[in-house]
Design a protein around this motif. Sequence first.
Motif, mmCIF file in Angstrom:
data_model
loop_
_atom_site.group_PDB
_atom_site.id
_atom_site.type_symbol
_atom_site.label_atom_id
_atom_site.label_comp_id
_atom_site.label_asym_id
_atom_site.label_seq_id
_atom_site.Cartn_x
_atom_site.Cartn_y
_atom_site.Cartn_z
ATOM 1 N N SER A 47 5.021 -11.623 -9.637
ATOM 2 C CA SER A 47 5.614 -12.276 -8.475
ATOM 3 C C SER A 47 6.852 -13.092 -8.835
ATOM 4 C CB SER A 47 4.578 -13.196 -7.828
ATOM 5 O OG SER A 47 4.102 -14.120 -8.788
ATOM 6 N N PHE A 95 1.970 -9.549 7.761
ATOM 7 C CA PHE A 95 1.726 -10.076 6.420
ATOM 8 C C PHE A 95 2.276 -11.497 6.279
ATOM 9 C CE2 PHE A 95 1.701 -5.436 5.452
ATOM 10 C CZ PHE A 95 0.357 -5.367 5.121
ATOM 11 N N ILE A 96 1.844 -12.137 5.220
ATOM 12 C CA ILE A 96 2.186 -13.553 5.039
ATOM 13 C C ILE A 96 3.612 -13.696 4.507
ATOM 14 C CG2 ILE A 96 1.569 -15.622 3.698
ATOM 15 C CD1 ILE A 96 -1.367 -14.493 3.770
ATOM 16 N N LEU A 119 6.550 -5.203 3.365
ATOM 17 C CA LEU A 119 6.351 -5.979 2.137
ATOM 18 C C LEU A 119 7.668 -6.562 1.660
ATOM 19 C CD1 LEU A 119 3.849 -3.779 0.061
ATOM 20 C CD2 LEU A 119 3.343 -5.875 1.313
ATOM 21 N N HIS A 127 4.775 0.027 5.631
ATOM 22 C CA HIS A 127 4.177 -1.018 4.806
ATOM 23 C C HIS A 127 5.170 -1.537 3.768
ATOM 24 C CE1 HIS A 127 -0.471 -0.727 5.220
ATOM 25 N NE2 HIS A 127 0.004 -1.791 5.804
ATOM 26 N N ASN A 130 3.373 5.559 7.656
ATOM 27 C CA ASN A 130 2.613 4.313 7.513
ATOM 28 C C ASN A 130 2.922 3.618 6.194
ATOM 29 O OD1 ASN A 130 1.432 4.505 9.981
ATOM 30 N ND2 ASN A 130 -0.470 5.442 9.229
ATOM 31 N N CYS A 131 3.004 4.407 5.135
ATOM 32 C CA CYS A 131 3.291 3.811 3.829
ATOM 33 C C CYS A 131 4.689 3.224 3.803
ATOM 34 C CB CYS A 131 3.138 4.851 2.717
ATOM 35 S SG CYS A 131 1.419 5.175 2.312
ATOM 36 N N LEU A 180 6.219 -14.857 2.253
ATOM 37 C CA LEU A 180 6.127 -15.365 0.877
ATOM 38 C C LEU A 180 7.291 -16.285 0.509
ATOM 39 C CD1 LEU A 180 5.167 -11.963 -0.818
ATOM 40 C CD2 LEU A 180 3.603 -13.831 -0.267
ATOM 41 N N ALA A 184 -6.073 -16.910 2.605
ATOM 42 C CA ALA A 184 -5.854 -17.278 4.005
ATOM 43 C C ALA A 184 -7.107 -17.004 4.845
ATOM 44 C CB ALA A 184 -4.660 -16.514 4.568
ATOM 45 N N GLY A 217 2.621 -6.259 -2.976
ATOM 46 C CA GLY A 217 1.238 -6.011 -2.555
ATOM 47 C C GLY A 217 0.264 -6.983 -3.200
ATOM 48 N N LYS A 226 -5.982 -1.601 4.308
ATOM 49 C CA LYS A 226 -4.972 -0.561 4.567
ATOM 50 C C LYS A 226 -3.811 -0.707 3.586
ATOM 51 C CE LYS A 226 -5.724 0.090 9.492
ATOM 52 N NZ LYS A 226 -5.305 -0.562 10.748
ATOM 53 N N LEU A 227 -3.483 -1.940 3.300
ATOM 54 C CA LEU A 227 -2.396 -2.178 2.346
ATOM 55 C C LEU A 227 -2.753 -1.617 0.966
ATOM 56 C CD1 LEU A 227 0.274 -3.454 1.414
ATOM 57 C CD2 LEU A 227 -0.917 -5.620 1.165
ATOM 58 N N THR A 270 -2.030 1.963 0.799
ATOM 59 C CA THR A 270 -0.604 2.216 0.541
ATOM 60 C C THR A 270 -0.283 2.015 -0.941
ATOM 61 O OG1 THR A 270 0.079 1.608 2.767
ATOM 62 C CG2 THR A 270 1.745 1.421 1.062
ATOM 63 N N TYR A 323 -8.273 -9.577 9.259
ATOM 64 C CA TYR A 323 -7.106 -9.424 8.377
ATOM 65 C C TYR A 323 -7.492 -8.680 7.100
ATOM 66 C CZ TYR A 323 -2.734 -10.660 5.984
ATOM 67 O OH TYR A 323 -1.536 -10.605 5.330
ATOM 68 N N LYS A 329 -2.730 -13.906 -1.581
ATOM 69 C CA LYS A 329 -2.537 -14.893 -0.516
ATOM 70 C C LYS A 329 -3.415 -14.573 0.686
ATOM 71 C CE LYS A 329 1.700 -17.381 -1.008
ATOM 72 N NZ LYS A 329 1.873 -17.351 -2.413
ATOM 73 N N GLY A 330 -3.602 -13.283 0.925
ATOM 74 C CA GLY A 330 -4.374 -12.833 2.088
ATOM 75 C C GLY A 330 -5.824 -13.264 2.021
ATOM 76 N N LYS A 347 -6.311 -16.932 8.566
ATOM 77 C CA LYS A 347 -6.213 -15.568 9.099
ATOM 78 C C LYS A 347 -7.609 -15.153 9.525
ATOM 79 C CE LYS A 347 -1.918 -13.898 8.095
ATOM 80 N NZ LYS A 347 -1.033 -13.285 9.100
ATOM 81 N N GLN A 353 0.804 -9.927 -4.367
ATOM 82 C CA GLN A 353 0.969 -11.285 -3.813
ATOM 83 C C GLN A 353 0.307 -11.382 -2.450
ATOM 84 O OE1 GLN A 353 5.162 -12.855 -4.222
ATOM 85 N NE2 GLN A 353 5.482 -10.858 -5.143
ATOM 86 N N GLN A 354 0.488 -10.336 -1.649
ATOM 87 C CA GLN A 354 -0.091 -10.350 -0.302
ATOM 88 C C GLN A 354 -1.622 -10.350 -0.354
ATOM 89 O OE1 GLN A 354 1.158 -10.973 2.495
ATOM 90 N NE2 GLN A 354 3.353 -10.714 2.141
ATOM 91 N N THR A 409 8.636 -9.567 3.556
ATOM 92 C CA THR A 409 7.902 -10.820 3.327
ATOM 93 C C THR A 409 8.480 -11.608 2.156
ATOM 94 O OG1 THR A 409 6.224 -9.849 1.861
ATOM 95 C CG2 THR A 409 5.727 -9.894 4.231
ATOM 96 N N GLN A 456 -6.704 -5.164 7.434
ATOM 97 C CA GLN A 456 -5.292 -4.882 7.226
ATOM 98 C C GLN A 456 -4.962 -4.838 5.731
ATOM 99 O OE1 GLN A 456 -2.859 -7.093 9.890
ATOM 100 N NE2 GLN A 456 -0.999 -6.478 8.812
#
Lengths: 395, 596
Positions: free
Chosen positions: B177, B126-127, B92, B88, B84-85, B129, A345, A335, A361-362, A365, A355, A341-342, A351, A337-338, B95, A358
């Motif tokens: 990461s 999502f991107i 993830l 996700h 939904n979780c 990685l 972007a 998460g 929403k992440l 989570t 985005y 990066k998000g 993006k 990292q996203q 990615t 989104q």
Amino acid sequence: MTTTKKQLHRIDLIFKNEQDCKEILRNALARSNQEVINEMVNSGLKGRGGAGFPTGLKWKLTAEQKVDEKFVICNADEGEPGTFKDREILTRVPHKVLSGMAVCAKIIGARKGYIYLRGEYKFLVPNLKKELRRFHDILDELGLDFRVEIFMGSGAYICGEESALFESMEGKRGEPRNKPPFPTEIGYMDKPTVINNVETLAHSYTILKYGAKKFRELGVKDSRGSKVFSVSGDTPIPGIYELELGMSVQDFVDDFGDGDTKAVQVGGASGFLVPRKRFGKTSIGYQGKLTGISLPTGGSMMIFNSSRSMYNVLNNYLDFFEEESCGQCTPCRVGCQQLLKGIKAVKRGEKPASYLDQLLKLTDTMKLTAKCGLGQSVANSFSSIVENFREEMIY
Amino acid sequence: MSNMVNLTINGIAVSVEEGQTILEAAEKLHIKIPTLCYHKDLCVAGNCRVCVVEQVGNNKLVASCAMPVSEGMEINTNTLKVRNCRKHIIELLLTEHNEECTKCYRNGHCELQELAAEYQITNQDFIDLVPDKNYTVDRISPAIEKDDSKCIRCQRCVRTCAEIQSVGAIAVAHKGSEMKISTVFDRALDEVVCTNCGQCIVHCPTGALTEKSYVEKVWDAIADPESHVVVQTAPAVRIGLGEELGFEPGTRVTGKMVSALRRLGFDSVLDTDFTADLTIMEEGTELLTRLKRALVEDDPDVALPMATSCSPGWVKYIEHKYPEYLPNLSTCKSPQQMFGALAKTYYAKNVKVDPQNIISVSIMPCTAKKYEANRPEMKDSGYKDVDFVLTTRELAVMIRQAGIEFEKLNDESFDSIMGTGSGAAVIFGATGGVMEAALRTAYEIVTGREVPFENLEILPVRGLEGVKEASIKIEGTVDDWKFLEGVELKCAITNGLENAHQLMDNIKNGESFYHFIEIMACPGGCLGGGGQPYPVDDEVRMKRMQAIYNEDSDLPIRKSHENPEIVQIYKEFLEEPLSHKSHKLLHTTYVKREQY
């Protein structure tokens, strides 16, 4: 923007030069355990590391465990960006912290205590050791079988999370454990453990000296007492201040801002960003039934003026989390990292602006599913910055 | 009986024992909650978070694998929030994951892939990685490949290596990461304490850890008209192969397996069981010789307990961790390597084929056997004794590739020579089997009578327990073995290297004394080997074990020394156990290795 300069009431309890710790201890140790626990519970003191668990209850729950070996640990792994008050407390009034530990030890039945000291605070060790020798002499004189040792952290932010801290102390990789069980039941070396923040322990000294009633007079409902704040950023008077809980961010900004405050980050990188329009409606304290929003903090108050790019601020936090996540659980490791990066972007136009929704929403989570407070709290700064400064994220 | 706790899951009431988790309670109600980092063999990690569920009154979701039940708990496993979780989380993981599924060794056998299909992850918002990750693949080991780009950091391998095997060759390195599963100083698996047992492979949910495949090399050999390709099959393969090809765990497919191997084009289909029987002859005699030296000659240098050496994972473990006990290790090669040495000597002579043209292939439940075949000392025939080692899983791949409808095959018999095995050889595939086989023969040699157990079943040495102990009093000895009269032969059997570690420590501390110990690196013995089908847990292992013992009791010959091919080989070739020729071909040496 001009405001009438109004000063918040400065409290002088924690740093007050008091050398009566032997007396305070003697009195506290003479009281029954139940009496001291009641005093702590009645004071309304909540954990000053930021999470705000009632301290008296924590002591009580640990005291109730029928186990021979227990521990008291002072969490001095002060790593939250923008927080530097524990360092000051340990430098100026370590005996108050130690006294809090000793009383706690007596109540719960621990013979051993540790100060888990942030790796970067190694320079505090010689002084602390000197203090420990003095303190141990006092304990001997008072006949309390209790010893405190210093355990050096190694620089990982996550080790400030209590269960990761235990793992680290046990010689393992600093990763948070599953909860339950909680430390009151299974903590360091799988024994019942009270782990308190440096400031929490120092406050317990104040409570023992002046009584719960006096402590409760400070602050507001659900957020009693005073709190030491680390004030940094765009302020003419950065530093450490002991203030009453319950103040509004507006009052804080009026006192500490430079007249051009755009936002205040309450609680460090894992806390919330409060934009100017919410200054008046947001107060500093623990979640409770206060009117408006109340934000807890481990003490970090970062002030940003209009010259600051909130994109850069968020980028900086996410850089930090991406590296400081322990990496074990998916939502936090990936998460972070996203998110990092998000936003990059989106900024670069790779993006679309949508985005960001989104990513929000992440963060929901992450908040719902991350294993520990670190992963859960990344959402705080992310959502409060993105929601309030969306344009700055895009353009 | 412990306290029962009442809760509801998706509105259905259930009562389970205190201390159980939500996941276990849900299993009782036949509600499946997806998991990745969870494995029944391992301690709970709770780190993948894919098993999260909603607990009424809790504003966070909880990991069902880690959350104990409590009275009155209300759980929902299938709400919008939960789905939904989970989605996700799967997204993830993807990615960070090299998604070249069609090029993956585990394509079709991957838990992440299954989950992605279940949740219909059809587009990735999502991107990616992976491009920034600098993932590496370690292909240096002859047994195990580690591809970091497939890793989902569930740490099942790490927990396996530490908890089940007490090896700790792999661990978590770095944080955030950069967090990854690594070895000491990021060395190749082949250069660290790794025993090649392959338990990490059978516990890995994805293609991050796999066996090094020799399928193509074996196809090449079969296709080469110059080559005479012989194949041997280990005892545990015949009870594992069916499982990999769609049968229930514990299905015996010996005859079909032989038939399939013949159809694949092997020139001769032979049996490792033959050399398992031979191992009993050699190792049994070695044990009796050591006992004689200790008891009659009072030789202080004789190393007891003698330890079995069939399991190459165990052999490498002792070389790393207890090198001072190397003299205790039986000098016998494993059945695979005995077979290899004989294939290019005894067999070659017998079928009149130039050993230079023989390609010797073995099918093993094991990945450490791949390493063992590549040990530099395993060339006593003058050639590489075993050329290629395939796992049970790789054989299944070949059978599928060849278009063989396995379930329709008729049962066929092994070729001869070196194709006959006794029941004592079959049970090598289960923990305790070597001990039982050795006792069946040694007791009879020494006393002239069968072991005093009904139907030859030495039950105390059977089962999945960590350390099993047995002692057998030797009475009524024949003349040659009078010195053993009244001796109580003390044995211990263990499976899994963590148990081996405990046993060795007990021996080292002087807490226990044994004459003979059997140690198998994998849980349950070879039937739970690193080359066997996944997924596996104790329930599956028990079924495989039952199959092994059924195979034994159904065979006409139950004792190694009664195997006619064994009698023949000693008569025609080896002369007697521990003969000069035996020593040259069937025995080996060991090396001390580093601790880390």
